[in-house]
Design a protein around this motif. Structure first.
Motif, PDB file in Angstrom:
ATOM      1  N   LEU A 261       0.817  -1.161   0.261  1.00 25.48           N
ATOM      2  CA  LEU A 261       0.055   0.243   0.067  1.00 25.48           C
ATOM      3  C   LEU A 261       0.865   1.310   0.047  1.00 25.48           C
ATOM      4  O   LEU A 261       0.697   2.154  -0.821  1.00 25.48           O
ATOM      5  N   SER A 262       1.755   1.343   0.782  1.00 22.49           N
ATOM      6  CA  SER A 262       2.707   2.494   0.904  1.00 22.49           C
ATOM      7  C   SER A 262       3.552   2.719  -0.537  1.00 22.49           C
ATOM      8  O   SER A 262       3.600   3.664  -0.831  1.00 22.49           O
ATOM      9  N   SER A 263       4.211   1.485  -0.997  1.00 26.35           N
ATOM     10  CA  SER A 263       4.894   1.510  -2.391  1.00 26.35           C
ATOM     11  C   SER A 263       3.801   1.770  -3.642  1.00 26.35           C
ATOM     12  O   SER A 263       4.162   2.900  -4.250  1.00 26.35           O
ATOM     13  N   ARG A 271       2.998   6.139   8.519  1.00 28.75           N
ATOM     14  CA  ARG A 271       1.634   6.759   8.550  1.00 28.75           C
ATOM     15  C   ARG A 271       0.424   5.593   8.269  1.00 28.75           C
ATOM     16  O   ARG A 271      -0.939   5.380   9.098  1.00 28.75           O
ATOM     17  N   ILE A 272       0.731   4.873   7.488  1.00 24.04           N
ATOM     18  CA  ILE A 272      -0.175   3.433   7.350  1.00 24.04           C
ATOM     19  C   ILE A 272      -0.102   2.839   8.640  1.00 24.04           C
ATOM     20  O   ILE A 272      -1.173   2.175   9.110  1.00 24.04           O
ATOM     21  N   SER A 273       1.177   2.534   9.367  1.00 25.60           N
ATOM     22  CA  SER A 273       1.159   1.829  10.271  1.00 25.60           C
ATOM     23  C   SER A 273       0.361   2.357  11.715  1.00 25.60           C
ATOM     24  O   SER A 273      -0.306   1.914  12.611  1.00 25.60           O
ATOM     25  N   GLU A 274       0.663   3.644  11.867  1.00 27.65           N
ATOM     26  CA  GLU A 274       0.153   4.370  12.734  1.00 27.65           C
ATOM     27  C   GLU A 274      -1.298   4.473  12.836  1.00 27.65           C
ATOM     28  O   GLU A 274      -2.297   4.646  13.510  1.00 27.65           O
ATOM     29  N   GLY A 275      -1.772   5.137  11.577  1.00 28.21           N
ATOM     30  CA  GLY A 275      -3.175   5.374  11.246  1.00 28.21           C
ATOM     31  C   GLY A 275      -3.593   6.741  11.718  1.00 28.21           C
ATOM     32  O   GLY A 275      -3.982   7.424  10.683  1.00 28.21           O
ATOM     33  N   SER A 277      -1.600   9.177  12.001  1.00 28.18           N
ATOM     34  CA  SER A 277      -1.131  10.431  11.422  1.00 28.18           C
ATOM     35  C   SER A 277      -1.162  10.534   9.849  1.00 28.18           C
ATOM     36  O   SER A 277      -0.519  11.293   9.456  1.00 28.18           O
ATOM     37  N   MET A 278      -2.129   9.794   9.420  1.00 26.02           N
ATOM     38  CA  MET A 278      -2.676  10.256   7.870  1.00 26.02           C
ATOM     39  C   MET A 278      -3.113  11.297   7.552  1.00 26.02           C
ATOM     40  O   MET A 278      -4.085  11.932   8.540  1.00 26.02           O
ATOM     41  N   ALA A 279      -2.255  11.908   6.791  1.00 26.75           N
ATOM     42  CA  ALA A 279      -2.818  13.303   6.331  1.00 26.75           C
ATOM     43  C   ALA A 279      -3.844  13.175   5.160  1.00 26.75           C
ATOM     44  O   ALA A 279      -4.382  12.215   4.653  1.00 26.75           O
ATOM     45  N   ASP A 280      -4.684  14.280   4.907  1.00 24.50           N
ATOM     46  CA  ASP A 280      -5.742  14.596   4.275  1.00 24.50           C
ATOM     47  C   ASP A 280      -5.422  14.016   2.689  1.00 24.50           C
ATOM     48  O   ASP A 280      -6.468  13.190   2.137  1.00 24.50           O
ATOM     49  N   ASP A 281      -4.342  14.443   2.281  1.00 23.40           N
ATOM     50  CA  ASP A 281      -4.089  14.040   0.990  1.00 23.40           C
ATOM     51  C   ASP A 281      -3.402  12.547   0.678  1.00 23.40           C
ATOM     52  O   ASP A 281      -3.239  11.955  -0.332  1.00 23.40           O
ATOM     53  N   ASP A 282      -3.286  11.831   1.956  1.00 21.72           N
ATOM     54  CA  ASP A 282      -2.860  10.421   1.819  1.00 21.72           C
ATOM     55  C   ASP A 282      -4.076   9.380   1.501  1.00 21.72           C
ATOM     56  O   ASP A 282      -3.783   8.520   1.019  1.00 21.72           O
ATOM     57  N   TRP A 283      -5.119   9.853   1.963  1.00 29.62           N
ATOM     58  CA  TRP A 283      -6.440   9.018   1.523  1.00 29.62           C
ATOM     59  C   TRP A 283      -6.803   8.914   0.263  1.00 29.62           C
ATOM     60  O   TRP A 283      -6.938   7.442   0.084  1.00 29.62           O
ATOM     61  N   PRO A 284      -6.705   9.642  -0.744  1.00 34.60           N
ATOM     62  CA  PRO A 284      -6.865   9.389  -1.887  1.00 34.60           C
ATOM     63  C   PRO A 284      -5.721   8.525  -2.462  1.00 34.60           C
ATOM     64  O   PRO A 284      -6.117   7.562  -3.211  1.00 34.60           O
TER      65      PRO A 284
END
Length: 478
Positions: A261-263, A271-275, A277-284
């Motif tokens: 998912l990260s790659s 951020r994926i591991s922590e959950g 800390s995901m930023a708004d532009d990470d979700w798309p």
């Protein structure tokens, strides 16, 4: 069809058994008759068959007599057979039986087909016998692992015997049309040589990861060998849409999926591991990666107790049920051996040989990850060589390609993620070195933009000159 050879009372049970998948007396009769009619066929049959392959006892005995006459350089016909053995074990006249077989042989031109039928029926009988032996050993209380291990070896042996020997070799005149057609398809770009790695600088050395090849990716812990191996598997599954099977003996399947998912999405693994800390532009980006991976035939097995037998069985099952185009193994040093008393060197040696055979059997490339020993750390020049492969030199011997992942953590370039991919063995192309960018936050490799051999000051990410040479930004990979 009723047997036209008389049988004694002790063999009368044969009369009650119809021709089936387990034997064909007609094929055995025709085979023996053809050998008597045309003795030049005897040598061909002798290379494929043995006395034990015949179900009918009279045919087995005649085959033994004919083979013995041939080996002594004597002529073979009904008279010489009778002279060598006047009566068969059931007291029938060998002259009468041999004459009857010759008289009733349909056509010696079909000799190869008769032999194929006899051999396949013989193997089928032995498969049933082996299954019965395994069942009895289990009933007797022998350990399941021991029974399965020996059973697996028996199946492989029987499978090889069941192959038509004519398929094991071909004259070059029969191979040339296939080879030229392949060149033509690749010239017209309707077919590629194999899978690319997604790294053009590496692909210059390896024009394709081809079926039947073993590619070894080796490095020290944390060098990025898993990242490289998983990245190739992702490319096969996502870009080529071909089934890619990854064995992970070190990480769980969820950990591997998080890396993918990260790659693929360009979202920092942290951020994926922590959950939280995901930023708004990470979700798309994450959603896009999920969609791409959801539709891809990427298959993961994270069983840490795997043996070579397990790997072989799973690969065969996946190929049969879903198709299979690529196999990745992370990593060979963690695969368990079937022989508990063998040394680690012996275990890894056998596993390496088995993986090479498996790649050829399944006609798929296998990317094998391996560890390096401490040799490079004890040298002034820290760059590894293929002789630094850990556990067994057989890994190097069986590999078609050996890629060593090297990053000098003490240099500015290494701290910036600049990584050397050292192609130290390449059976089908040149050896050499290319440099790529390791994007650790996204667990992927990308191309270095600009000079492929920059100085340490120029490549260090975050410095004024770094923008000329840094890898791609953390956007989507595919």
């Amino acid at each position: 069809m009723t047997d036209y050879l008389e049988m004694t009372d002790s063999q009368s049970s044969y009369q009650d058994v119809p021709d089936s998948a387990l034997y064909s007396h007609e094929a055995e009769y025709a085979l023996i008759g053809s050998m008597i009619q045309h003795p030049d066929l005897i040598d061909d049959a002798g290379g494929k068959l043995s006395v034990g392959d015949f179900h009918h006892p009279a045919c087995a005995e005649l085959f033994e007599v004919i083979s013995a006459l041939r080996s002594r350089g004597r002529a073979v016909d009904v008279v010489t057979i009778c002279e060598a053995r006047p009566y068969l074990a059931d007291r029938q006249s060998s002259l009468a039986v041999a004459g009857l077989l010759v008289q009733n042989t349909p056509s010696a031109a079909n000799f190869d087909e008769y032999g194929r039928i006899v051999k396949q029926r013989s193997v089928a009988r032995r498969v049933i016998a082996a299954a019965r032996i395994m069942s009895q050993r289990l009933i007797d209380g022998e350990p399941l692992d021991d029974v399965l291990s020996q059973g697996q070896q028996a199946w492989v042996s029987l499978e090889a015997e069941g192959l038509d020997s004519r398929r094991r070799y071909r004259f070059i005149k029969d191979i040339l049309p296939e080879a030229i057609d392949g060149v033509d398809r690749r010239f017209n770009r309707t077919e590629s040589l194999g899978f690319d790695t997604g790294l053009p600088s590496l692909d210059e050395f390896i024009p394709g990861i081809c079926p039947g090849h073993v590619l070894v990716v080796a490095g020290t812990p944390g060098s990025g060998k898993t990242t490289l191996g998983l990245g190739i598997a992702e490319r096969v599954a996502i870009v080529q849409n071909q089934p890619a099977l990854v064995f992970s003996l070190e990480m769980t399947d969820v950990e591997l999926v998080n890396r993918s998912l990260s790659s693929v999405g360009g979202v920092q693994l942290k951020r994926i591991s922590e959950g939280h800390s995901m930023a708004d532009d990470d979700w798309p980006r994450l959603t896009s990666a999920v969609n791409k991976l959801m539709d891809s035939p990427l298959i993961i097995c994270d069983d840490s107790s795997l043996t070579l037998r397990d790997i072989r069985q799973i690969c065969r099952t996946v190929k049969r049920e879903h198709g299979l185009a690529f196999v990745g193994l992370d990593y060979i040093g963690l695969v368990n051996g079937d022989n508990k008393s063998a040394s680690r060197y012996e275990v890894v040696t056998e596993i390496s040989k088995g993986l090479k055979r498996l790649a050829k059997e399944l006609a798929v490339p296998i990317v094998v990850l391996a560890q390096l020993n401490r040799g490079p750390s004890n040298r002034t020049n820290k760059r590894p060589t293929k002789s630094d492969l850990r556990d067994s030199g057989q890994i190097e011997a069986d590999a078609d390609v050996v890629i060593l992942v090297h990053r000098d953590g003490e240099s500015d370039a290494g701290k910036a993620g600049v990584t050397e991919l050292i192609i130290d063995k390449n059976r089908h192309g040149p050896t050499g070195t290319c440099r790529v960018q390791h994007q650790g936050a996204y667990h992927r490799f990308v191309e270095l933009i600009g000079n492929p051999y920059p100085s340490e000051d120029e490549v260090e990410i975050g410095r004024p000159l770094a923008s000329k040479y840094k890898g791609r930004r953390g956007d989507e990979k595919f």
